[in-house]
Design an enzyme around this catalytic site. Structure first.
Site, PDB file in Angstrom:
ATOM      1  CD1 TRP A 104      -1.858  -2.309   1.939  1.00 47.53           C
ATOM      2  CD2 TRP A 104      -2.811  -1.537   0.068  1.00 47.53           C
ATOM      3  NE1 TRP A 104      -2.777  -3.249   1.502  1.00 47.53           N
ATOM      4  CE2 TRP A 104      -3.363  -2.794   0.369  1.00 47.53           C
ATOM      5  CE3 TRP A 104      -3.254  -0.861  -1.066  1.00 47.53           C
ATOM      6  CZ2 TRP A 104      -4.343  -3.404  -0.433  1.00 47.53           C
ATOM      7  CZ3 TRP A 104      -4.225  -1.457  -1.870  1.00 47.53           C
ATOM      8  CH2 TRP A 104      -4.754  -2.706  -1.544  1.00 47.53           C
ATOM      9  CG  ASP A 174      -3.092   3.819   4.317  1.00 47.07           C
ATOM     10  OD1 ASP A 174      -4.164   3.682   4.948  1.00 47.07           O
ATOM     11  OD2 ASP A 174      -2.781   3.096   3.340  1.00 47.07           O
ATOM     12  CE  LYS A 198      -8.169  -2.709   5.195  1.00 46.11           C
ATOM     13  NZ  LYS A 198      -8.204  -3.877   4.422  1.00 46.11           N
TER      14      LYS A 198
END
Ligand SMILES: Cc1ncc(COP(=O)(O)O)c(C=O)c1O
Length: 362
Positions: A104, A174, A198
Site C-alpha cells: 500500500w 494511511d 476493516k
C-alpha cells in the site's frame, strides 16, 4: 445456507459485530421511525444530517481528534487518498518523503510521484517487508513538505507500535487497517485517512481527518471532487455521499463507545494477538513472517513448512468453520485478521485448530 455465523478472519471487508448488523438490518425498511428506509432516505433530510453529525462527533470522541481538525467521509477508498493527499498538500515539483513498508505504501508513493518529488526514504522490499524502519533509520529531507507512512501493513502483517518521527515535518498516515483498533495520536499528524472496511464498517467509505494546515493547503483550481476544502465546506455532503456507509460507521462507533471506547478495543485486540502469537512462537512448525518488534495486532501472517501443508491447512480450516485465512495473493501463506469485531473465541478456536493440525501433520 449456514444458520450460524462462522469465524471470519477476512482482511477487509471484515467481520462486524452481530448487534451492529442487526441494527443496520432494522434501519433498512425504516430509519429511526421515519417510515423511510436507510437506502431510500434523502441525504439532505434532517434525520440523515443527524446521522452525519453523530458520526463526526463519535469519530472525534473515540479517536480524540483535536477540536480544530476536520473530519470528512469521502468515497474512492484509501486508494484515492494516495493521490488526493499529494494533490492537495504538494505543489508541482515539491518534495515529499515516504516510508515504503509494503504494497500500500508502494501504491501511495507511486501516486504522489504524479504530483511532486516523492522519495522513498526507506524501503523494506529486499527483506520481504518483514520489518519497519526505526526512527534513526531515515533522514527526512529538509525540503520535504511531509513524511508519509502506513501504520499497519495489512498484507505483510507489520505495524508501528509508536508514531514514527517526522523530524519536524508534517506527518501523513494511511491508517486503513488499524484505525480505532490500536493506540493513535491524531494530534501528531496533519492528515490521516482510512478505508472503513476493516474496523469501521463497510467498503466504499473513507475517513479523512485533516489539521487546519492540511485543510488550508489545497491549491486553487483543484477539481472539486478532489478538493478537501470543497468537501469540508459542505460537511461531506458536497455530492451524494455513501449514506449507507456513514450509517454503519456511526453504529460501529456507537458499539465501540458502549464497549470501553478505544481503550476497550485496544485491550481486546492485545489479548487476541498475544494469544495467536504465543501459539506461533510455541512450535517451529509455524513460521511467522514479521520480525517480533514489528508484529501487527491486526493482521497476523505466517507460513507452514511447505505450500502443500498450507493448502491442506486452509482446506481443513474452512471445513472447521474458519474463513479468510489465506494470505494475500502476493505473498501466500496464512493471514489471520483480528479486527475489532472478531471475538476472542474465534482466536481460541483458531489456536485449538492449529494445535490439532500440527499434531496430525507435524
Ligand atoms: C493499509 C491499506 N491501505 C490502503 C488500502 C486500499 O484501500 P481501498 O481498497 O479502500 O482503496 C488497503 C486495503 O486493504 C489497506 O489495507
Amino acid at each position: 445456507m449456514p444458520t450460524e455465523r462462522i469465524h471470519n478472519f477476512n482482511a477487509g471487508p471484515a467481520v462486524l459485530p452481530l448487534s451492529v448488523v442487526h441494527e443496520v438490518a432494522a434501519a433498512l425498511p425504516n430509519l429511526h421511525n421515519t417510515g423511510i428506509g436507510l437506502l431510500e432516505c434523502s441525504h439532505r433530510s434532517k434525520v440523515f444530517q443527524e446521522v452525519v453529525d453523530n458520526a463526526v462527533a463519535r469519530v472525534r470522541r473515540v479517536l480524540s481528534v483535536p477540536e480544530d481538525y476536520t473530519i470528512l467521509f469521502l468515497q474512492g477508498g484509501a486508494s484515492l487518498q494516495f493521490y488526493m493527499t499529494a494533490l492537495n498538500l504538494l505543489r508541482p515539483g515539491e518534495a515529499a518523503d515516504y516510508l515504503v513498508t509494503g504494497t500500500w505504501a508502494q501504491k501511495a508513493i507511486k501516486e504522489a510521484k504524479r504530483i511532486g518529488d516523492a522519495k522513498a526514504l526507506w524501503d523494506g522490499a529486499a527483506n520481504q517487508f518483514r520489518d519497519l524502519p526505526g526512527d534513526g533509520d531515515y533522514k527526512v529531507r529538509d525540503e520535504a513538505v511531509y513524511l508519509h507512512y502506513t501504520s499497519n501493513n495489512t498484507i505483510y502483517g507489520t505495524e508501528y507500535h509508536r508514531t514514527p518521527d517526522a523530524q519536524g515535518h508534517h506527518l501523513i498516515a494511511d491508517l486503513s487497517s488499524d484505525i480505532a483498533g490500536v493506540p493513535v495520536n491524531i494530534a501528531a499528524h496533519d492528515l490521516v485517512y482510512a478505508g472503513a472496511q476493516k474496523n469501521l464498517g463497510p467498503s466504499g467509505l473513507t475517513l479523512v481527518i485533516l489539521s487546519p494546515w492540511a485543510l488550508a493547503r489545497t491549491a486553487p483550481g483543484t477539481p472539486a471532487m478532489l478538493d478537501y476544502q470543497v468537501h469540508a465546506k459542505d460537511g461531506s455532503l458536497y455530492n451524494t455521499p455513501n449514506a449507507f456507509g456513514i450509517y454503519v460507521l456511526e453504529r460501529m462507533l456507537n458499539f465501540m463507545e458502549q464497549n470501553g471506547g478505544l481503550q476497550g478495543a485496544i485491550d481486546r485486540n492485545r489479548a487476541k494477538s498475544e494469544l495467536l502469537y504465543s501459539e506461533l512462537d510455541r512450535s517451529g512448525f509455524w513460521r511467522p513472517h514479521a520480525v517480533r518488534e514489528a508484529r501487527s495486532w491486526m493482521n497476523v501472517t505466517w507460513r507452514l513448512p511447505t505450500p502443500e501443508l498450507e493448502e491442506s491447512f486452509l482446506k481443513a480450516a474452512k471445513a472447521a468453520g474458519m474463513e479468510g485465512l489465506k494470505g494475500h495473493r502476493s505473498v501466500g501463506g496464512i493471514r489471520a485478521s483480528l479486527y475489532n469485531a472478531l471475538e476472542l473465541s474465534s482466536v481460541q478456536a483458531l489456536v485449538a485448530f492449529m494445535q490439532d493440525f500440527e499434531k496430525r501433520s507435524g
